[in-house]
Write a protein that holds these residues in place. Structure first.
Motif, PDB file in Angstrom:
ATOM      1  N   ASP B 378       0.882  -1.158   0.000  1.00 42.66           N
ATOM      2  CA  ASP B 378       0.000   0.000   0.000  1.00 42.66           C
ATOM      3  C   ASP B 378       0.929   1.219   0.000  1.00 42.66           C
ATOM      4  OD1 ASP B 378      -2.175   1.658   0.186  1.00 42.66           O
ATOM      5  OD2 ASP B 378      -2.718   1.096   2.230  1.00 42.66           O
ATOM      6  N   LYS B 379       0.356   2.409  -0.056  1.00 42.53           N
ATOM      7  CA  LYS B 379       1.213   3.594  -0.089  1.00 42.53           C
ATOM      8  C   LYS B 379       2.029   3.739   1.206  1.00 42.53           C
ATOM      9  CE  LYS B 379      -1.271   6.034  -3.534  1.00 42.53           C
ATOM     10  NZ  LYS B 379      -0.514   5.539  -4.694  1.00 42.53           N
ATOM     11  N   GLN B 428       3.950   4.176  -5.398  1.00 45.39           N
ATOM     12  CA  GLN B 428       3.609   3.501  -4.136  1.00 45.39           C
ATOM     13  C   GLN B 428       4.345   4.146  -2.976  1.00 45.39           C
ATOM     14  OE1 GLN B 428       4.651  -0.687  -3.724  1.00 45.39           O
ATOM     15  NE2 GLN B 428       3.891  -0.725  -1.621  1.00 45.39           N
ATOM     16  N   CYS B 445      -2.239   8.454   2.634  1.00 49.23           N
ATOM     17  CA  CYS B 445      -1.242   7.440   2.949  1.00 49.23           C
ATOM     18  C   CYS B 445      -1.392   7.064   4.432  1.00 49.23           C
ATOM     19  CB  CYS B 445       0.134   8.034   2.644  1.00 49.23           C
ATOM     20  SG  CYS B 445       1.519   7.058   3.199  1.00 49.23           S
TER      21      CYS B 445
END
Lengths: 270, 574
Positions: B378-379, B428, B445
């Motif tokens: 994920d970010k 990312q 984020c």
């Protein structure tokens, strides 16, 4: 304001002010501005000064307007117009500036008139923006027409102008009936009428503002010592505070003229 | 209402008559209609809708911010103290209020007085978020030339600026960090008091720091007489130095002019923070390098005692080697150069270190970061203190087909925005060397990797604040990398385990450090401990002591805050 409203107004503005339409896509409008519009909605006075001084060929900007984010074709810089966008507000200001004054003749071909001339009745039509102010503000737009031959005043006169065709030149075989009232006289009448209208509005807000102001002033009087006990500085300070309260709260009405038009109408019963 | 003054504008009439006389200058029917429609759009038919919301760009104001703006414009009539706790968006509230007055034409000129470090940030936020054409005050002539100015209060109150400011009438005055106006005898207070202003907003998270008189002074500046004369205030509300009486009545009076939103208010939700320490074991080569450098520093310390400054750069080297070989390389290279510039030949110690550095082939921390980024899937934002580490990480991530963008303080504004945009939409990972000003928010984020840690807790807090802030909808996970048996491990232990830094509420850290007398030089203090300790054990003892000091300062700060809260609204702080 919905994006499609912004779009349709933008389109009308650009066309009314002679911008060259490059593409009218449902998602965007691409246009080369006219010089007049470029000067009004793009802030670059130095460019225009330069072009005019040097006698160069002017190059008005080409813009691509979108009305929702991300709708521009890829790779093109978009100019997003929403109701709050500075550029859109500039368009509105520009439109208000240039569309203030008109003189128009109703364009209606008289039937079966072979000779002689048909008269026009002269009307002065004003749009006022009435602002009610205290520490807050609200506006009201009002449209008034005055028959320059009789002095009769009609509210919401804008309605009467809808659905007619107009021309800016006096057509053949038509003549205007002479006015009895001069323009300044007519304006005086309208202002007098407007004053009565204002006094008949619900003015509770003004009473409340006045009460508030009095309370504030009383609070200041209670806070500062008696006059003879105050130093010059303190005296000055109190005066300043009193002035600020009046500045902030005092109820008042300001009237701005949005537009003025001289309309020549065909009499209903000639 | 007996006589309501009416002013009718007639300036148009001459132009109109001129058109008639000259038979020119007339507009067309369509243009005339457009003017009317434009006027209709700009006409605001009621007192209390918030029209400013149409102009807000790039963010959604939160419900408590909108309510606050409405209350200030309505009940409070444009004179208010905005006293939200830190991080709840006082700037946004002030921006909404200013914009609303401007849209309605009630404010044409405004002055925003802020600490000098915040001038540019305020200017930017007003321009970007609210389309308010604010300008930072830089030159003396600007006072008269601009309608919306952002200026430092310290500049404004000094001549020649002072007289310029005092000569003008301001439709709206905003003062940020208004707790600097708590004392009536100060130049600040008297200056603001002398100014001519219609509406006033005072912004402060701490309207009371020590005693009730501060609150009295603040309110009196805003609305003289609101809390009565000083003597009557004292008899009615003050029981002792820090003890109020008739508190309910006082609170009621104060709340007529003050709004205070708090984290603990039900409608403002902050998500949780999860904190993990990720231990990284150095490879034998890295270990040898670290030990080599540590040894080198010890020797240097013994051979040139007292020259603390050059020792500090050596500690930096030690910190860098915990971050990456590349980061250490630069400092080592400089040492190298300094020596070779002189006539002496290179010292064997430096040559030895260079050799150790060359021996390091793979870097354990990088591998750990790659593993973790893939696992998170994920970010992620990775923070590092060093440019060289940043480059290294971007390279490594890209080699593994992970799209990563850099971010650093030196980037131009445009580039910063652009990098943020790419991070939001395509990349990312963002690898950042600085937390950046308030301007950047990265709420989309939810993962932070502290690849190495700043030694100043304030900067740690700023990093987390980029992501864990109002508007973050998910829990935030923070990973702190700690290389085993190094100074880094000590620091992570101190910040994370000992003082639980990662849970401390935003805005308190600086108060705590100030209380400890450490506001400016935490880092120096830590370095001194590291240099002056004989061994690891002593370091541990010293850091432990420092941690205890922090805890007791924190305790004090919290008690004070609680007392103030009780005073202001009878409830406990969050």
């Amino acid at each position: 304001m919905e994006p499609n409203q912004v779009r349709s107004l933008t389109l009308r503005y650009l066309e009314a002010y002679d911008c060259h339409m490059i593409e009218k896509h449902p998602d965007y409008i691409e246009t080369r501005l006219s010089i007049e519009v470029d000067k009004d909605i793009i802030q670059r006075p130095f460019y225009w000064m330069y072009v005019e001084k040097m006698g160069l060929e002017p190059q008005p900007a080409t813009l691509l307007f979108t009305f929702e984010p991300g709708k521009a074709p890829s790779g093109v810089r978009e100019d997003l117009l929403t109701s709050g966008a500075p550029r859109f507000q500039q368009m509105l200001r520009s439109a208000r500036n240039h569309g203030r004054f008109v003189r128009l003749y109703e364009d209606k071909r008289p039937r079966l008139l072979k000779e002689g001339s048909l008269p026009y009745e002269p009307w002065l039509v004003l749009h006022y923006q009435v602002s009610f102010l205290c520490d807050r503000k609200k506006d009201h737009l009002i449209s008034l027409g005055i028959d320059l031959r009789t002095g009769a005043i009609s509210e919401g006169f804008d309605q009467q102008l809808q659905g007619r065709d107009w021309t800016h030149k006096l057509p053949d075989r038509r003549h205007t009936l002479p006015s009895i009232l001069s323009i300044p006289e007519a304006v005086g009448e309208l202002e007098y009428w407007l004053q009565g209208w204002i006094e008949n509005q619900d003015l509770t807000w003004a009473d409340q503002a006045m009460d508030q102001l009095n309370q504030e002033l009383a609070q200041l009087h209670a806070f500062y010592p008696e006059e003879w006990r105050m130093s010059d500085e303190l005296h000055e300070e109190k005066k300043q505070r009193l002035r600020e309260s009046i500045w902030q709260y005092h109820p008042r009405v300001e009237v701005e003229t949005v537009s003025a038009g001289l309309f020549y109408l065909t009499p209903t019963h000639p | 209402m007996e006589s309501l003054p009416i002013r009718v504008d007639r300036t148009w009439l001459n132009d109109f008559l001129k058109n008639m006389e000259q038979e020119s200058g007339w507009s067309t029917w369509e243009r005339y209609r457009l003017a009317l429609e434009a006027a209709e759009l700009q006409c605001i038919p009621d007192f209390d809708t918030l029209r400013c919301l149409e102009y807000v760009t790039g963010f959604e104001p939160l419900p408590h911010q909108i309510e606050t703006a409405q209350k200030v414009l309505g009940q409070m009539k444009g004179r208010a103290i905005l006293a939200d706790e830190v991080g709840l968006g006082k700037t946004i509230e002030a921006g909404l209020i200013l914009k609303e007055y401007m849209v309605r034409g009630l404010v044409k000129n405004a002055l925003i007085l802020v600490p000098s470090s915040l001038v540019l940030q305020w200017t930017r936020e007003l321009n970007q978020k609210f389309q308010i054409p604010a300008t930072p005050q830089k030159k003396e002539w600007m006072w008269d030339q601009y309608d919306i100015l952002v200026a430092s209060i310290d500049t404004a109150k000094r001549d020649p600026h002072r007289s310029k400011v005092l000569n003008r009438h301001y439709d709206l005055l905003i003062v940020d960090e208004a707790h600097k106006l708590k004392n009536r005898r100060t130049k600040n207070w008297q200056f603001i008091n002398e100014m001519k202003k219609k509406y006033t907003l005072l912004l402060t998270a701490t309207p009371i720091q020590n005693d009730l008189h501060e609150l009295y002074n603040l309110v009196t500046l805003l609305k003289p007489g609101q809390l009565g004369q000083q003597t009557s205030f004292n008899t009615t509300y003050v029981a002792g130095k820090r003890k109020p009486k008739n508190e309910d009545q006082l609170r009621e009076e104060v709340h007529r002019v003050m709004i205070r939103n708090k984290r603990s208010d039900g409608h403002i939700s902050f998500t949780k923070r999860h904190v993990h320490t990720v231990r990284v074991t150095l490879s034998p080569e890295e270990r040898a390098l670290y030990e080599g450098i540590t040894q080198f520093i010890r020797e240097q310390y013994q051979s040139n005692r007292g020259q603390l400054k050059s020792l500090l750069s050596l500690i930096t080297l030690q910190r860098e080697v915990c971050s990456s070989r590349d980061a250490a390389f630069h400092t080592l290279f400089k040492l190298f150069k300094r020596e070779s510039d002189g006539l002496e030949s290179l010292s064997p110690e430096v040559l030895h270190l260079a050799g150790l550095l060359r021996a390091v082939q793979t870097q354990s921390k990088v591998n750990e970061a790659l593993r973790l980024v893939k696992e998170i899937n994920d970010k992620v934002i990775i923070f590092t203190e060093y440019r060289a580490t940043q480059d290294l990480l971007i390279r490594a991530l890209n080699e593994h087909n992970i799209y990563a963008v850099p971010y650093r303080g030196g980037f131009a504004r445009n580039k910063k925005d652009w990098m943020r945009e790419i991070f939001q939409t395509r990349a990312q990972v963002m690898v950042a060397t600085e937390a950046g000003g308030e301007g950047i928010n990265l709420q989309f984020c939810h993962h932070i990797i502290n690849y190495d840690l700043p030694w100043n807790p304030m900067r740690v807090e700023q990093r987390i604040g980029r992501i864990h802030r109002l508007g973050q909808s998910e829990d935030v996970t923070i990973f702190n990398f700690a290389t085993e048996n190094t100074i880094e491990e000590h620091i992570v232990w101190l910040l994370h385990e000992k003082i639980d830094m990662f849970r401390t509420v935003i805005g308190e850290v600086d108060t705590i450090l100030e209380k400890m007398g450490l506001k400016e030089d935490v880092e120096q203090n830590l370095m001194r401990i590291l240099i002056e300790s004989k061994d690891d054990q002593e370091i541990q003892v010293q850091l432990d002591k420092l941690g205890d000091q922090f805890a007791s300062a924190e305790e004090q700060v919290r008690t004070e805050i609680e007392k103030r809260e009780v005073l202001m609204d009878g409830t406990q702080s969050s």
